[in-house]
Design a protein around this motif. Structure first.
Motif, short mmCIF file in Angstrom:
data_model
loop_
_atom_site.label_atom_id
_atom_site.label_comp_id
_atom_site.label_asym_id
_atom_site.label_seq_id
_atom_site.Cartn_x
_atom_site.Cartn_y
_atom_site.Cartn_z
N GLY A 3 0.82 -1.21 0.00
CA GLY A 3 0.00 0.00 0.00
C GLY A 3 0.85 1.26 0.00
O GLY A 3 0.56 2.23 -0.71
N HIS A 4 1.91 1.23 0.78
CA HIS A 4 2.88 2.34 0.87
C HIS A 4 3.44 2.66 -0.52
O HIS A 4 3.45 3.82 -0.96
CB HIS A 4 3.99 1.90 1.84
CG HIS A 4 5.19 2.79 1.90
ND1 HIS A 4 6.22 2.72 0.99
CD2 HIS A 4 5.55 3.75 2.79
CE1 HIS A 4 7.16 3.60 1.32
NE2 HIS A 4 6.78 4.24 2.39
N ALA A 15 1.41 9.04 -6.76
CA ALA A 15 1.90 10.43 -6.64
C ALA A 15 2.88 10.75 -7.76
O ALA A 15 2.84 11.84 -8.36
CB ALA A 15 2.56 10.63 -5.28
N LYS A 16 3.74 9.78 -8.07
CA LYS A 16 4.75 9.96 -9.11
C LYS A 16 4.10 10.25 -10.47
O LYS A 16 4.61 11.01 -11.28
CB LYS A 16 5.59 8.68 -9.20
CG LYS A 16 6.91 8.81 -9.93
CD LYS A 16 7.57 7.46 -10.15
CE LYS A 16 8.00 6.81 -8.84
NZ LYS A 16 8.67 5.50 -9.09
N SER A 65 8.47 10.00 2.20
CA SER A 65 7.97 9.83 0.83
C SER A 65 6.54 10.38 0.73
O SER A 65 5.92 10.72 1.74
CB SER A 65 8.02 8.36 0.42
OG SER A 65 7.17 7.58 1.24
N ALA A 66 6.02 10.44 -0.48
CA ALA A 66 4.73 11.11 -0.74
C ALA A 66 3.60 10.59 0.13
O ALA A 66 2.76 11.36 0.60
CB ALA A 66 4.38 10.96 -2.22
N ASN A 103 8.56 -0.97 3.79
CA ASN A 103 7.68 -0.64 4.91
C ASN A 103 7.15 -1.90 5.58
O ASN A 103 6.14 -2.43 5.16
CB ASN A 103 6.53 0.22 4.37
CG ASN A 103 5.64 0.75 5.47
OD1 ASN A 103 6.08 0.93 6.60
ND2 ASN A 103 4.39 0.99 5.15
N GLY A 104 7.84 -2.40 6.59
CA GLY A 104 7.33 -3.57 7.30
C GLY A 104 8.32 -4.72 7.36
O GLY A 104 9.44 -4.63 6.87
N LYS A 105 7.88 -5.84 7.95
CA LYS A 105 8.75 -7.01 8.11
C LYS A 105 8.72 -7.86 6.85
O LYS A 105 7.72 -7.90 6.15
CB LYS A 105 8.24 -7.88 9.28
CG LYS A 105 8.28 -7.18 10.62
CD LYS A 105 7.65 -8.07 11.68
CE LYS A 105 7.56 -7.35 13.02
NZ LYS A 105 6.83 -8.13 14.02
#
Length: 315
Positions: free
Chosen positions: A13-14, A21-22, A43-44, A176-178
């Motif tokens: 999702g991140h 956005a890009k 980041s955005a 972002n995350g494990k």
């Protein structure tokens, strides 16, 4: 194009939000927390619009998504703790998220006539044999609660909608995350010997690369089932670990050299039984991507190299 993304505190999702956005699309993130709770990486996604949403609450899902009026919902939110899902006191909650939550979103997408992307998994199959799974295969035989509930989510999408992309992925890693890479890097710092299974075969998926493909997809109307992982051939978790450490050494991290840490291949049986049964065959046939004009993901070795640099593990 206005796109609502669920599960923005997670790895995929991140990255989907940042890809939107890009490209200049309007992205709205959502998750269970009152405010964005993912990586504070500047980041955005960290400053884009955010909406708290409990996908297990049908009324909240209908009201909030209707208010947003998105053109697309990219549904990344899921219960992904595979072993924990097997606990008797968790099964109901896992089903409420993976199946019920997905159905609530599909119902609103139907009402609004918007596109929906559902992220699924090779765990909907039985994980046997050596033939890569075809995206249009319907021979479903989930091995565990996670796989069963993700399949129920797939069916909630395919039975309610026409404008959908069901994208199955495997062996996911992101910033972002494990994930497996972070786990192996941590183990390599503290252990001289690591055992890793060599009879479970698949291909890794870098969420940064997958996010690009998902946004490519929603720009089209080429709906249906897809499989998406990085290219570069099928490997075992043992092969993956060896390459993680090899590239780490190339980056100057001598603590991961073969002299410092030994990586030992073992069978799943030798490794020991986990609570949830794991698939031996996670090979996913991705040829449908090319047939439908989508650009495949780069090789997993290339993705791993970029990811290790992104992690900034070299001080």
């Amino acid at each position: 194009m206005k796109v609502l993304v669920t599960g923005v505190a997670g790895q995929l999702g991140h990255d989907v939000m940042n890809e939107l956005a890009k490209r200049g699309y309007e992205g709205i993130g959502s998750d269970i927390a009152p405010a964005y709770a993912g990586a504070a990486d500047g980041s955005a996604v960290t400053t884009m619009p955010y909406m708290q949403l409990d996908i297990t609450d049908a009324q909240a899902v209908e009201e909030k998504i209707t208010e947003v009026k998105p053109d697309v919902v990219v549904h990344c939110a899921a219960w992904t703790a595979v072993d924990l899902a097997e606990d008797d006191d968790k099964v109901e909650k896992v089903r409420a998220i993976n199946a019920g939550g997905t159905e609530h979103i599909a119902n609103v997408c139907k009402k609004l006539d918007c596109k929906m992307v559902y992220i699924s998994t090779d765990y909907v199959f039985d994980g046997q044999g050596t033939t890569p799974w075809d995206p249009d295969c319907r021979d479903y035989k989930p091995l565990n609660v996670y796989g069963q509930t993700k399949l129920e989510g797939e069916l909630a999408v395919s039975e309610n909608l026409d404008k959908y992309f069901i994208v199955r992925i495997a062996w996911v890693f992101g910033k972002n995350g494990k994930n497996f890479i972070k786990t192996m890097l941590n183990l390599g710092k503290t252990h001289e010997r690591i055992t890793v299974v060599n009879d479970q075969i698949g291909t890794p998926t870098y969420t940064y690369d997958l996010a690009r493909l998902l946004v490519d997809m929603i720009e089209t109307e080429k709906y249906g089932y897809y499989h998406a992982t990085n290219e570069g051939g099928y490997i075992s978790w043992y092969d993956f670990t060896k390459e993680i450490f090899r590239q780490a050494v190339e980056l100057g991290l001598a603590e991961y050299s073969e002299e410092r840490v030994q990586v030992v291949p073992v069978t799943t049986e030798e490794y020991g039984v986990s609570k949830a049964a794991r698939p031996f065959n996670s090979r996913l046939d991705k040829s449908k991507l090319i047939k439908n004009g989508f650009e495949p993901l780069p090789s997993w070795k290339d993705a791993l190299g970029r990811y290790l640099k992104e992690l900034d593990i070299v001080s």
